[in-house]
Design an enzyme around this catalytic site. Structure first.
Site: not given
Length: 262
Positions: A46, A72, A99, A165, A169
């Site tokens: 993360d 990153d 994720n 977004y 996705k």
């Protein structure tokens, strides 16, 4: 029932090597804890160094095995470090959970500046591709592997987020299907969950007077059911990576209380 020959080891291996990104909080932390509870060794990654170290602390206190890499994931050097650490510490990569992600501002296309577009596409689409590309040689060498992506309702419809977004996705949805076709003969499965609204730390920094949020907000408000939990999303991720899902490949699994059915 016999384990399919295309996936000889990953379904039954007692202590798999699992990379979970976005593991500092929310769905990523819940997934990391769930895999560790099942006996897997977890490489938690993360951008939030303190958060991912806390995830590892929780796993080790409970008797599990985990390591942390902070950075990153849109940078190739961080991707390389994550995969190299998993291979060095755990001997390979059996499961990759892509994720990590960021939300856009619900901006419509004419309101989306270059910075918003570039950041969202880089984190939500390019970074998962980079990680997947980096782990595939190890999975191909092993003859097995599971790739699980956290997509979104925005990858199924046009009225769940802004332009950036939604595009990212939808890209993940296509990537998952392509991976499933390309590597099924090599024993590698790729699947995706599509979460509905879930209680996590991800917020939306939208402008209330903007066109995008006014359109999307009304659509979401009229159609969603209850708010889900990070643990519910994590349970679906763990199942897709399990032997119980050994014949599931290229699937997009809505985890959304029926929102996608409306």
């Amino acid at each position: 029932m016999n384990t399919p020959a295309s996936e000889p080891d990953i379904a039954s291996r007692a202590r798999r090597s699992v990379i979970v990104t976005g593991a500092a909080s929310g769905i990523g932390r819940a997934a990391a804890l769930a895999f560790a509870t099942g006996g897997d060794r977890v490489l938690a990654a993360d951008l939030d160094a303190a958060g991912v170290e806390e995830t590892v602390r929780r796993i080790t206190v409970a008797g599990g095995v985990a390591r942390a890499v902070a950075g990153d994931l849109a940078e190739q050097r961080v991707v390389d470090a994550v995969v190299a650490r998993a291979v060095a510490e755990f001997g390979g990569v059996d499961v990759l959970v892509n994720n990590a992600g960021v939300m856009d501002r619900m901006s419509a296309a004419h309101e989306t500046d270059d910075a918003e577009w570039d950041r969202v596409l880089r984190v939500d689409l390019t970074a998962p591709f980079l990680l997947t590309r980096a782990v595939l040689p190890h999975m191909l060498a092993a003859g097995s592997g599971c790739l699980v992506f956290t997509g979104s309702e925005a990858g199924l419809r046009g009225g769940a987020a802004g332009a950036a977004y939604t595009a990212a996705k939808h890209g993940i949805t296509g990537l998952v299907k392509n991976l499933a076709v390309m590597y099924r003969a090599q024993g590698i499965r790729a699947n995706m969950i599509a979460p509905g609204p879930t209680a996590t730390g991800m917020g939306v920094d939208s402008r209330p007077d903007a066109h995008g949020p006014s359109v999307v907000g009304s659509l979401i408000g009229a159609n969603i059911g209850r708010i889900g939990s990070a643990d519910e999303q994590a349970a679906a991720i763990v199942w897709l990576a399990s032997g119980a899902a050994s014949f599931v490949n290229g699937a997009v699994l809505p985890v959304d209380d029926g929102w996608s059915a409306v």
